[in-house]
Design a protein around this motif. Structure first.
Motif, PDB file in Angstrom:
ATOM      1  N   GLY A  26       0.791  -1.209   0.000  1.00 15.22           N
ATOM      2  CA  GLY A  26       0.000   0.000   0.000  1.00 15.22           C
ATOM      3  C   GLY A  26       0.828   1.265   0.000  1.00 15.22           C
ATOM      4  N   LEU A  27       2.143   1.155   0.018  1.00 15.38           N
ATOM      5  CA  LEU A  27       2.990   2.342   0.083  1.00 15.38           C
ATOM      6  C   LEU A  27       2.891   3.164  -1.192  1.00 15.38           C
ATOM      7  N   TRP A  60       0.089   4.599   5.642  1.00 18.94           N
ATOM      8  CA  TRP A  60       0.587   3.266   5.245  1.00 18.94           C
ATOM      9  C   TRP A  60       0.897   2.407   6.468  1.00 18.94           C
ATOM     10  N   ALA A 115      -0.246   5.099  -1.005  1.00 14.60           N
ATOM     11  CA  ALA A 115      -0.151   6.136   0.025  1.00 14.60           C
ATOM     12  C   ALA A 115       0.658   7.332  -0.463  1.00 14.60           C
TER      13      ALA A 115
END
Length: 389
Positions: free
Chosen positions: A26-27, A115, A30
């Motif tokens: 998910g970085l 994140w 984000a």
């Protein structure tokens, strides 16, 4: 003449058609809304690519722009391809340095906080969440005529992950940055906020009440009238609610907690209970010499919402941010001696260290120094840590 590959302005036609794997925990998502300070024309390496590469380098122990660039230059082609970088067009130290020291630290810390919060919540227990708020000076950022930069952070006590961070510039102080810091955290309902005496402010508890959060605040001399009220309570007649002892670091410590329900007479909004924490310490090589410290605190948590064991755990857990974040950044990453001072570089590097520490903590790491050495030996381990395949 075309710009050099290390330039911030290079030909768009040379940009590799590569992307960081969307499995990067998910970085990537984000970081999507973090503004890029560079001109749009000629950007070769997208901002998320550079930031994720920098996080990987910090996980491997890099402490400076030069070290980050050397890590990117030395890792195998498979690693940079997974990061979305063409092996023959790796970002240079100048490009990395100029980008990181020009970025908006508020946007980056908020993105990293989202994140880390998402990953920490996935592993969270059903217990009530507690967040510790504390500040730290970046001593290495001080120059002759300018004070050191200062950051205020919010750390999840259970996971030791920094959920939000904001800089405190020389024209303000931690008090005014308290609400903007916690505004970065979406939902504070049923969360317990712990903070030191500086944040024992009426405006703060009103803000937390609006957010649906509870709080435990230390009371010291900065609130002299309130402190006198607490010390004047009949503590001698109150039995210990909690008493425990432990031994370590060459000393023995005995801790006691007394609790009084406040029905009237305490001049502080929303407060329902007063707490007295007493710590008696002695060095193991000096068995007859004790030092005693007495601290007072207040909370809006009523008796039926917080058992004495929970209150004691949250009070002691407040030191998580000091012991597991600030101490690690100072000792393991040598932050206080960092020579990064230009632009927003100090705050950006602090955010990258928080990201690295948070990712390692979520993975179950207890010894950050050993984990850094472990990841430094194989760049593939840093990718796995961030979920990049």
């Amino acid at each position: 003449m075309p710009a050099l590959p290390s330039s911030l302005i290079s030909s768009l036609s040379c940009a590799p058609a590569l992307t960081v794997a969307e499995t990067a925990g998910g970085l990537v998502a984000a970081l999507a809304d973090v503004p890029d300070p560079r001109a749009r024309r000629g950007v070769r390496h997208r901002l998320p690519v550079v930031v994720i590469a920098a996080v990987c380098a910090v996980v491997a122990g890099c402490r400076s722009y030069t070290a980050i660039a050397e890590w990117v230059a030395d890792v195998p082609a498979a690693t940079v391809l997974a990061l979305g970088i063409a092996p023959d067009r790796r970002p240079s130290e100048a490009m990395i340095r100029r980008l990181l020291q020009a970025m908006d630290p508020h946007s980056l810390t908020a993105a990293i906080g989202v994140w880390l919060a998402g990953r920490a919540m996935a592993d969270a227990s059903a217990d009530r969440r507690a967040i510790a708020v504390d500040g730290k000076s970046l001593r290495g950022s001080r120059i002759t005529d300018t004070a050191a930069r200062h950051v205020l952070a919010a750390c999840d006590q259970a996971s030791a992950v920094v959920l939000a961070s904001t800089d405190v510039n020389g024209k303000t102080n931690e008090i005014t940055r308290f609400a903007p810091l916690l505004d970065q955290i979406g939902d504070l309902r049923d969360t317990v906020i712990t903070a030191d005496a500086l944040h024992c402010q009426r405006e703060h508890v009103d803000y937390l009440a609006e957010r649906g959060a509870n709080w435990i605040l230390t009371v010291k001399g900065n609130q002299p009238y309130l402190h006198r009220q607490l010390t004047g309570l009949p503590w001698r007649a109150v039995p210990d609610a909690i008493r425990d002892a432990d031994r370590g670091h060459g000393r023995r410590e005995i801790r006691t907690l007394k609790i009084l329900t406040i029905s009237a007479g305490i001049d502080f909004p929303h407060a329902t209970q007063a707490l007295q924490i007493r710590r008696r310490r002695r060095r193991l090589d000096q068995p007859k010499r004790f030092t005693t410290e007495t601290i007072y605190a207040i909370t809006d948590l009523p008796v039926h919402q917080a058992k004495p064991t929970q209150l004691a755990a949250w009070i002691r857990g407040h030191w998580t941010i000091e012991n597991k974040i600030h101490w690690v950044r100072d000792v393991t990453f040598d932050e206080d001696r960092s020579q990064i001072r230009t632009g927003t570089g100090p705050e950006i590097m602090a955010a990258l260290r928080n990201a690295a520490i948070g990712a390692l903590r979520i993975a179950g790491t207890t010894n950050i120094a050993a984990a850094i050495r472990h990841h430094a030996r194989d760049s593939g381990r840093t990718l796995a840590l961030l979920g990049i395949s």
